[in-house]
Design a protein around this motif. Structure first.
Motif, PDB file in Angstrom:
ATOM      1  N   SER A 178     -64.260  -3.655 -28.322  1.00  0.00           N
ATOM      2  CA  SER A 178     -63.996  -2.927 -27.081  1.00  0.00           C
ATOM      3  C   SER A 178     -63.432  -1.541 -27.372  1.00  0.00           C
ATOM      4  CB  SER A 178     -63.019  -3.715 -26.202  1.00  0.00           C
ATOM      5  OG  SER A 178     -63.594  -4.931 -25.767  1.00  0.00           O
ATOM      6  N   GLU A 179     -62.626  -1.432 -28.422  1.00  0.00           N
ATOM      7  CA  GLU A 179     -62.054  -0.124 -28.757  1.00  0.00           C
ATOM      8  C   GLU A 179     -63.131   0.841 -29.228  1.00  0.00           C
ATOM      9  OE1 GLU A 179     -58.448   1.848 -31.402  1.00  0.00           O
ATOM     10  OE2 GLU A 179     -58.542  -0.323 -31.091  1.00  0.00           O
ATOM     11  N   LYS A 180     -64.123   0.341 -29.951  1.00  0.00           N
ATOM     12  CA  LYS A 180     -65.239   1.195 -30.342  1.00  0.00           C
ATOM     13  C   LYS A 180     -65.982   1.704 -29.112  1.00  0.00           C
ATOM     14  CE  LYS A 180     -66.227  -1.001 -34.813  1.00  0.00           C
ATOM     15  NZ  LYS A 180     -67.274  -1.703 -35.613  1.00  0.00           N
ATOM     16  N   GLU A 181     -66.243   0.800 -28.179  1.00  0.00           N
ATOM     17  CA  GLU A 181     -66.973   1.179 -26.973  1.00  0.00           C
ATOM     18  C   GLU A 181     -66.183   2.166 -26.124  1.00  0.00           C
ATOM     19  OE1 GLU A 181     -67.661  -2.572 -25.169  1.00  0.00           O
ATOM     20  OE2 GLU A 181     -69.140  -3.227 -26.669  1.00  0.00           O
ATOM     21  N   ALA A 182     -64.863   2.133 -26.234  1.00  0.00           N
ATOM     22  CA  ALA A 182     -64.019   3.023 -25.429  1.00  0.00           C
ATOM     23  C   ALA A 182     -64.182   4.487 -25.816  1.00  0.00           C
ATOM     24  CB  ALA A 182     -62.558   2.610 -25.565  1.00  0.00           C
ATOM     25  N   LEU A 183     -64.769   4.779 -26.977  1.00  0.00           N
ATOM     26  CA  LEU A 183     -64.949   6.154 -27.403  1.00  0.00           C
ATOM     27  C   LEU A 183     -66.058   6.873 -26.649  1.00  0.00           C
ATOM     28  CD1 LEU A 183     -64.646   5.705 -31.269  1.00  0.00           C
ATOM     29  CD2 LEU A 183     -62.963   6.722 -29.759  1.00  0.00           C
ATOM     30  N   LEU A 184     -66.901   6.126 -25.940  1.00  0.00           N
ATOM     31  CA  LEU A 184     -67.994   6.743 -25.203  1.00  0.00           C
ATOM     32  C   LEU A 184     -67.454   7.603 -24.074  1.00  0.00           C
ATOM     33  CD1 LEU A 184     -70.386   3.646 -24.986  1.00  0.00           C
ATOM     34  CD2 LEU A 184     -70.439   5.531 -26.652  1.00  0.00           C
ATOM     35  N   ASP A 185     -68.156   8.707 -23.789  1.00  0.00           N
ATOM     36  CA  ASP A 185     -67.683   9.666 -22.794  1.00  0.00           C
ATOM     37  C   ASP A 185     -67.420   9.032 -21.437  1.00  0.00           C
ATOM     38  OD1 ASP A 185     -67.560  11.912 -24.390  1.00  0.00           O
ATOM     39  OD2 ASP A 185     -69.641  12.466 -24.034  1.00  0.00           O
ATOM     40  N   ASP A 186     -68.346   8.187 -20.955  1.00  0.00           N
ATOM     41  CA  ASP A 186     -68.193   7.584 -19.632  1.00  0.00           C
ATOM     42  C   ASP A 186     -66.933   6.729 -19.563  1.00  0.00           C
ATOM     43  OD1 ASP A 186     -70.455   8.814 -18.779  1.00  0.00           O
ATOM     44  OD2 ASP A 186     -71.753   7.054 -18.943  1.00  0.00           O
ATOM     45  N   ASN A 187     -66.665   5.955 -20.613  1.00  0.00           N
ATOM     46  CA  ASN A 187     -65.471   5.112 -20.631  1.00  0.00           C
ATOM     47  C   ASN A 187     -64.207   5.963 -20.687  1.00  0.00           C
ATOM     48  OD1 ASN A 187     -66.989   2.754 -20.582  1.00  0.00           O
ATOM     49  ND2 ASN A 187     -67.138   2.665 -22.810  1.00  0.00           N
ATOM     50  N   GLN A 188     -64.239   7.058 -21.455  1.00  0.00           N
ATOM     51  CA  GLN A 188     -63.074   7.924 -21.560  1.00  0.00           C
ATOM     52  C   GLN A 188     -62.711   8.551 -20.224  1.00  0.00           C
ATOM     53  OE1 GLN A 188     -60.844   9.036 -24.228  1.00  0.00           O
ATOM     54  NE2 GLN A 188     -61.505   6.963 -24.681  1.00  0.00           N
ATOM     55  N   SER A 189     -63.711   9.003 -19.491  1.00  0.00           N
ATOM     56  CA  SER A 189     -63.437   9.678 -18.221  1.00  0.00           C
ATOM     57  C   SER A 189     -62.797   8.747 -17.212  1.00  0.00           C
ATOM     58  CB  SER A 189     -64.725  10.279 -17.653  1.00  0.00           C
ATOM     59  OG  SER A 189     -65.666   9.252 -17.341  1.00  0.00           O
ATOM     60  N   TYR A 208     -61.256   6.717 -38.499  1.00  0.00           N
ATOM     61  CA  TYR A 208     -61.840   7.421 -37.353  1.00  0.00           C
ATOM     62  C   TYR A 208     -62.469   8.726 -37.814  1.00  0.00           C
ATOM     63  CZ  TYR A 208     -62.273  10.474 -33.366  1.00  0.00           C
ATOM     64  OH  TYR A 208     -62.775  11.352 -32.453  1.00  0.00           O
ATOM     65  N   ARG A 209     -63.662   9.022 -37.265  1.00  0.00           N
ATOM     66  CA  ARG A 209     -64.324  10.296 -37.505  1.00  0.00           C
ATOM     67  C   ARG A 209     -64.813  10.835 -36.169  1.00  0.00           C
ATOM     68  NH1 ARG A 209     -66.714   7.117 -41.286  1.00  0.00           N
ATOM     69  NH2 ARG A 209     -68.715   7.188 -40.183  1.00  0.00           N
ATOM     70  N   SER A 210     -64.515  12.089 -35.907  1.00  0.00           N
ATOM     71  CA  SER A 210     -64.951  12.730 -34.683  1.00  0.00           C
ATOM     72  C   SER A 210     -66.475  12.912 -34.713  1.00  0.00           C
ATOM     73  CB  SER A 210     -64.266  14.101 -34.553  1.00  0.00           C
ATOM     74  OG  SER A 210     -64.675  14.752 -33.391  1.00  0.00           O
ATOM     75  N   PRO A 211     -67.165  12.757 -33.585  1.00  0.00           N
ATOM     76  CA  PRO A 211     -66.568  12.656 -32.248  1.00  0.00           C
ATOM     77  C   PRO A 211     -66.355  11.232 -31.747  1.00  0.00           C
ATOM     78  CG  PRO A 211     -68.908  13.029 -32.035  1.00  0.00           C
ATOM     79  CD  PRO A 211     -68.612  13.037 -33.513  1.00  0.00           C
ATOM     80  N   GLY A 247     -63.490  21.939 -25.232  1.00  0.00           N
ATOM     81  CA  GLY A 247     -64.112  20.747 -25.755  1.00  0.00           C
ATOM     82  C   GLY A 247     -63.794  19.513 -24.962  1.00  0.00           C
ATOM     83  N   LYS A 248     -64.384  18.406 -25.368  1.00  0.00           N
ATOM     84  CA  LYS A 248     -64.216  17.139 -24.657  1.00  0.00           C
ATOM     85  C   LYS A 248     -63.151  16.293 -25.315  1.00  0.00           C
ATOM     86  CE  LYS A 248     -68.945  16.940 -22.915  1.00  0.00           C
ATOM     87  NZ  LYS A 248     -70.198  16.136 -22.854  1.00  0.00           N
ATOM     88  N   VAL A 249     -62.477  15.500 -24.519  1.00  0.00           N
ATOM     89  CA  VAL A 249     -61.425  14.621 -24.995  1.00  0.00           C
ATOM     90  C   VAL A 249     -61.968  13.216 -25.145  1.00  0.00           C
ATOM     91  CG1 VAL A 249     -59.155  13.683 -24.516  1.00  0.00           C
ATOM     92  CG2 VAL A 249     -59.713  16.017 -23.838  1.00  0.00           C
ATOM     93  N   ARG A 250     -61.715  12.610 -26.292  1.00  0.00           N
ATOM     94  CA  ARG A 250     -62.129  11.219 -26.497  1.00  0.00           C
ATOM     95  C   ARG A 250     -60.885  10.362 -26.751  1.00  0.00           C
ATOM     96  NH1 ARG A 250     -67.716  11.076 -27.153  1.00  0.00           N
ATOM     97  NH2 ARG A 250     -68.612  13.101 -27.558  1.00  0.00           N
ATOM     98  N   GLY A 251     -61.075   9.149 -27.250  1.00  0.00           N
ATOM     99  CA  GLY A 251     -59.958   8.221 -27.330  1.00  0.00           C
ATOM    100  C   GLY A 251     -59.522   7.890 -28.724  1.00  0.00           C
TER     101      GLY A 251
END
Length: 256
Positions: free
Chosen positions: A119-130, A89-92, A251-255
């Motif tokens: 699906s786990e990769k896609e979950a890192l997107l901001d919209d999915n996280q929120s 994993y690498r931020s962000p 900052g923003k929180v991701r998954g």
């Protein structure tokens, strides 16, 4: 630290089994066994969200290994599959998976595990996280008490999703009383992920790695309408924190 909010971490078991799951959460450090002032559920949740944000900013990169195993018993046939996966994993929002080994049903590997990783990769997107974050926007919280654990004092909260999103869950979370982060989850999906799934029970646990707490095990059991059962596990191993920043509160929180 990242939330999958971590659930978290969320995760899918798809296709013919009709089992889908995502658990999102985040964790904390060991708590000292000492008297603490009484806090309300709102105060505890506020501190949890703040601490999660702080750790999310600080965790810039990690690597590790996971072992996924799925066993299905029932109609039309029984199948078992297992894969070992290296993850970086690498931020962000970059997560890379490399399958080290696989065994058992090729159908489960291709149609369940590989789709779950995507699906786990896609979950890192901001919209999915929120949409799945563990906060007051997505959940209602009730303080159910306190409990002493091997890592220290924990608060027990009942969590109830505000919507029937199949990626949310209802159940109990255990929050470390020192860092206000989830160290344990016992839950069920807010909504059956498939017509074929009657019931799913989920357990997830975390452990400290350096300055962060990361998932160490995920266990789920699903009952299928045609009489079968699915047993899904993830074991997380060999974590290494590859990059981290000083803790901050913005900052923003991701998954995960």
């Amino acid at each position: 630290m990242k939330i999958n909010s971590q659930i978290a971490l969320a995760l899918h078991v798809l296709m013919m089994l009709g089992v889908q799951l995502r658990v999102v959460a985040q964790t904390s450090s060991a708590a000292a066994m000492e008297p603490r002032p009484a806090l309300t559920a709102d105060q505890i949740v506020q501190k949890m969200v703040q601490k999660n944000l702080e750790r999310a900013r600080a965790l810039e990169g990690y690597s590790g290994t996971r072992v996924y195993r799925l066993e299905y018993r029932g109609f039309p046939s029984s199948r078992i599959a297992e894969i070992t996966v290296d993850v970086r994993y690498r931020s962000p929002a970059t997560k890379e998976f490399s399958i080290r080994s696989e065994s058992g049903s090729h159908f489960l590997v291709e149609k369940v595990f590989q789709r779950m990783l995507q699906s786990e990769k896609e979950a890192l997107l901001d919209d999915n996280q929120s949409r799945v974050a563990l906060n007051n926007d997505n959940y209602r919280f009730i303080l159910a008490g306190q409990e002493n654990s091997p890592t220290g004092l924990t608060y027990i909260l009942l969590v109830e999703p505000r919507t029937n999103n199949k990626l949310l869950y209802r159940g109990r979370i255990w929050l470390d009383a020192e860092d206000f982060a989830v160290v344990r989850i016992e839950a069920a999906p807010a909504k059956n992920p498939s017509f074929w799934t009657k019931e799913t029970k989920i357990e997830q646990a975390y452990a400290k790695v350096g300055n962060f707490w990361l998932p160490v095990s995920n266990r789920s059991t699903s009952t299928i309408r045609l009489g079968g059962h699915a047993y899904f596990t993830i074991d997380y191993r060999d974590y290494k924190i590859t990059s981290e920043a000083p803790l901050s509160t913005s900052g923003k929180v991701r998954g995960y």
